[in-house]
Scaffold this motif. Structure first.
Motif, PDB file in Angstrom:
ATOM      1  N   VAL A 221      10.442   3.513   0.850  1.00  8.76           N
ATOM      2  CA  VAL A 221       9.374   2.834   1.575  1.00  8.76           C
ATOM      3  C   VAL A 221       9.631   1.330   1.576  1.00  8.76           C
ATOM      4  O   VAL A 221       9.948   0.742   0.540  1.00  8.76           O
ATOM      5  CB  VAL A 221       7.997   3.142   0.947  1.00  8.76           C
ATOM      6  CG1 VAL A 221       6.882   2.382   1.654  1.00  8.76           C
ATOM      7  CG2 VAL A 221       7.726   4.645   0.974  1.00  8.76           C
ATOM      8  N   SER A 222       9.480   0.694   2.727  1.00  4.44           N
ATOM      9  CA  SER A 222       9.727  -0.742   2.832  1.00  4.44           C
ATOM     10  C   SER A 222       8.703  -1.529   2.034  1.00  4.44           C
ATOM     11  O   SER A 222       7.582  -1.063   1.777  1.00  4.44           O
ATOM     12  CB  SER A 222       9.677  -1.184   4.296  1.00  4.44           C
ATOM     13  OG  SER A 222       8.347  -1.093   4.795  1.00  4.44           O
ATOM     14  N   ALA A 223       9.077  -2.738   1.656  1.00  5.93           N
ATOM     15  CA  ALA A 223       8.180  -3.592   0.872  1.00  5.93           C
ATOM     16  C   ALA A 223       6.898  -3.896   1.640  1.00  5.93           C
ATOM     17  O   ALA A 223       5.806  -3.946   1.063  1.00  5.93           O
ATOM     18  CB  ALA A 223       8.904  -4.887   0.499  1.00  5.93           C
ATOM     19  N   GLU A 224       7.010  -4.089   2.960  1.00  2.70           N
ATOM     20  CA  GLU A 224       5.825  -4.389   3.769  1.00  2.70           C
ATOM     21  C   GLU A 224       4.811  -3.255   3.710  1.00  2.70           C
ATOM     22  O   GLU A 224       3.610  -3.498   3.503  1.00  2.70           O
ATOM     23  CB  GLU A 224       6.230  -4.642   5.221  1.00  2.70           C
ATOM     24  CG  GLU A 224       5.044  -4.902   6.129  1.00  2.70           C
ATOM     25  CD  GLU A 224       5.394  -4.950   7.606  1.00  2.70           C
ATOM     26  OE1 GLU A 224       4.527  -5.341   8.414  1.00  2.70           O
ATOM     27  OE2 GLU A 224       6.529  -4.571   7.959  1.00  2.70           O
ATOM     28  N   LEU A 225       5.271  -2.031   3.877  1.00  2.40           N
ATOM     29  CA  LEU A 225       4.348  -0.901   3.849  1.00  2.40           C
ATOM     30  C   LEU A 225       3.867  -0.602   2.434  1.00  2.40           C
ATOM     31  O   LEU A 225       2.723  -0.188   2.233  1.00  2.40           O
ATOM     32  CB  LEU A 225       5.013   0.336   4.451  1.00  2.40           C
ATOM     33  CG  LEU A 225       5.477   0.236   5.910  1.00  2.40           C
ATOM     34  CD1 LEU A 225       5.870   1.613   6.434  1.00  2.40           C
ATOM     35  CD2 LEU A 225       4.428  -0.404   6.788  1.00  2.40           C
ATOM     36  N   ASP A 226       4.732  -0.826   1.456  1.00  3.63           N
ATOM     37  CA  ASP A 226       4.345  -0.579   0.062  1.00  3.63           C
ATOM     38  C   ASP A 226       3.167  -1.460  -0.340  1.00  3.63           C
ATOM     39  O   ASP A 226       2.296  -1.037  -1.097  1.00  3.63           O
ATOM     40  CB  ASP A 226       5.541  -0.835  -0.858  1.00  3.63           C
ATOM     41  CG  ASP A 226       5.327  -0.240  -2.240  1.00  3.63           C
ATOM     42  OD1 ASP A 226       4.978   0.957  -2.323  1.00  3.63           O
ATOM     43  OD2 ASP A 226       5.501  -0.970  -3.234  1.00  3.63           O
ATOM     44  N   ARG A 227       3.142  -2.691   0.196  1.00  7.75           N
ATOM     45  CA  ARG A 227       2.044  -3.618  -0.129  1.00  7.75           C
ATOM     46  C   ARG A 227       0.710  -3.142   0.438  1.00  7.75           C
ATOM     47  O   ARG A 227      -0.351  -3.552  -0.052  1.00  7.75           O
ATOM     48  CB  ARG A 227       2.365  -5.018   0.382  1.00  7.75           C
ATOM     49  CG  ARG A 227       3.424  -5.752  -0.436  1.00  7.75           C
ATOM     50  CD  ARG A 227       3.484  -7.223  -0.069  1.00  7.75           C
ATOM     51  NE  ARG A 227       4.015  -7.417   1.276  1.00  7.75           N
ATOM     52  CZ  ARG A 227       5.311  -7.593   1.556  1.00  7.75           C
ATOM     53  NH1 ARG A 227       6.204  -7.595   0.569  1.00  7.75           N
ATOM     54  NH2 ARG A 227       5.714  -7.757   2.793  1.00  7.75           N
ATOM     55  N   LEU A 228       0.745  -2.305   1.444  1.00  3.83           N
ATOM     56  CA  LEU A 228      -0.488  -1.794   2.040  1.00  3.83           C
ATOM     57  C   LEU A 228      -1.039  -0.573   1.301  1.00  3.83           C
ATOM     58  O   LEU A 228      -2.173  -0.166   1.547  1.00  3.83           O
ATOM     59  CB  LEU A 228      -0.234  -1.402   3.503  1.00  3.83           C
ATOM     60  CG  LEU A 228       0.116  -2.536   4.467  1.00  3.83           C
ATOM     61  CD1 LEU A 228       0.488  -1.963   5.830  1.00  3.83           C
ATOM     62  CD2 LEU A 228      -1.044  -3.512   4.599  1.00  3.83           C
TER      63      LEU A 228
END
Length: 267
Positions: A221-228
């Protein structure tokens, strides 16, 4: 569904060679659903089994042109020997819009988000499991992600026609839109904080639409989506086994989230 052969400018699934869908079950399922445009149907000259006759009946009902060709010609067109005596020339796949999908969400909705999945056979297997386990829909990005093509459709045994598949330009922006609609997100990770069956002990997950995010085969999972994400989930495995195939992982997790099963935490 478009009727007849139409003009040479008609939009196709891909280039002409890659716009053929083949296999009796996959083509029959697609015809039965009646959503994905089929411009032309080719049957092998000797194809006359009950499933072929059902396919012909569907095609005639939809006024789709039917042609008979030697089996060798079908093989030349689709570059495969397992065509089972039937080919369909496909138009663009009918993705569901995010706006329409959002309107259908309820607190019981279970969504699969694919983040840069590359393997069409993994994608197709995930679609098949999502349909089997009653998932609400699948969300994919438009870039760095395999799209619905003939291999995905065949791997799903035509079940791409039975579950909404949403394609968006930006997964990050789209997930934020779903977040505003009350959706909660859980990332699939090897070191996830929750075990299978524990999620619904958390009120925040139990009372909202829940989306499971599966990352790419190589990068997760990308860092951007992980933050969500509101949390992460793991699958416990025997010592020495590091990971599972993406489609296997998805199937296990979807089963655990499925409204059709009773897999819940005992706590």
């Amino acid at each position: 569904m478009p009727r007849g052969r139409g003009s040479s400018a008609r939009p196709l699934l891909s280039n002409h060679q890659k716009s053929w869908l083949w296999g009796t079950l996959c083509v029959e399922e697609t015809l039965r659903a009646g959503q994905w445009p089929i411009y032309e149907l080719l049957l092998a000259t000797e194809s006359d089994q009950p499933i072929h006759r059902q396919i012909v009946e569907h095609a005639e009902r939809l006024e789709i042109p039917i042609d008979r060709q030697p089996a060798r010609r079908l093989e030349q067109l689709c570059k495969a020997r397992d065509h089972q005596g039937v080919l369909a020339l496909m138009g663009p796949f009918p993705y569901t819009s995010l706006a329409r999908f959002e309107q259908q969400l309820t607190p019981q909705s279970r969504i699969v988000v694919l983040d840069r999945l590359q393997d069409p056979f993994n994608f197709g297997a995930i679609v098949r499991s999502a349909a089997a386990f009653g998932m609400t829909g699948i969300v994919i990005g438009a870039e760095n992600q395999v799209q619905v093509n003939s291999h995905v459709a065949r791997s799903s045994v035509g079940l791409v026609n039975r579950i909404p598949i949403v394609r968006v330009e930006s997964l990050g922006e789209s997930l934020r839109t779903l977040q505003q609609a009350g959706c909660r997100f859980i990332a699939a990770r090897q070191d996830g904080e929750f075990r299978l069956g524990e999620l619904f002990a958390e009120t925040d997950f139990a009372e909202h639409p829940l989306a499971m995010i599966l990352g790419s085969e190589a990068h997760g999972v990308s860092a951007e989506l992980d933050r969500l994400c509101n949390g992460s989930v793991r699958i416990d495995m025997a010592e020495g086994v590091e990971s599972l195939n993406a489609a296997v992982t998805a199937g296990i997790l979807m089963y655990s989230l499925s409204p059709l099963t009773n897999l819940r935490s005992e706590s």
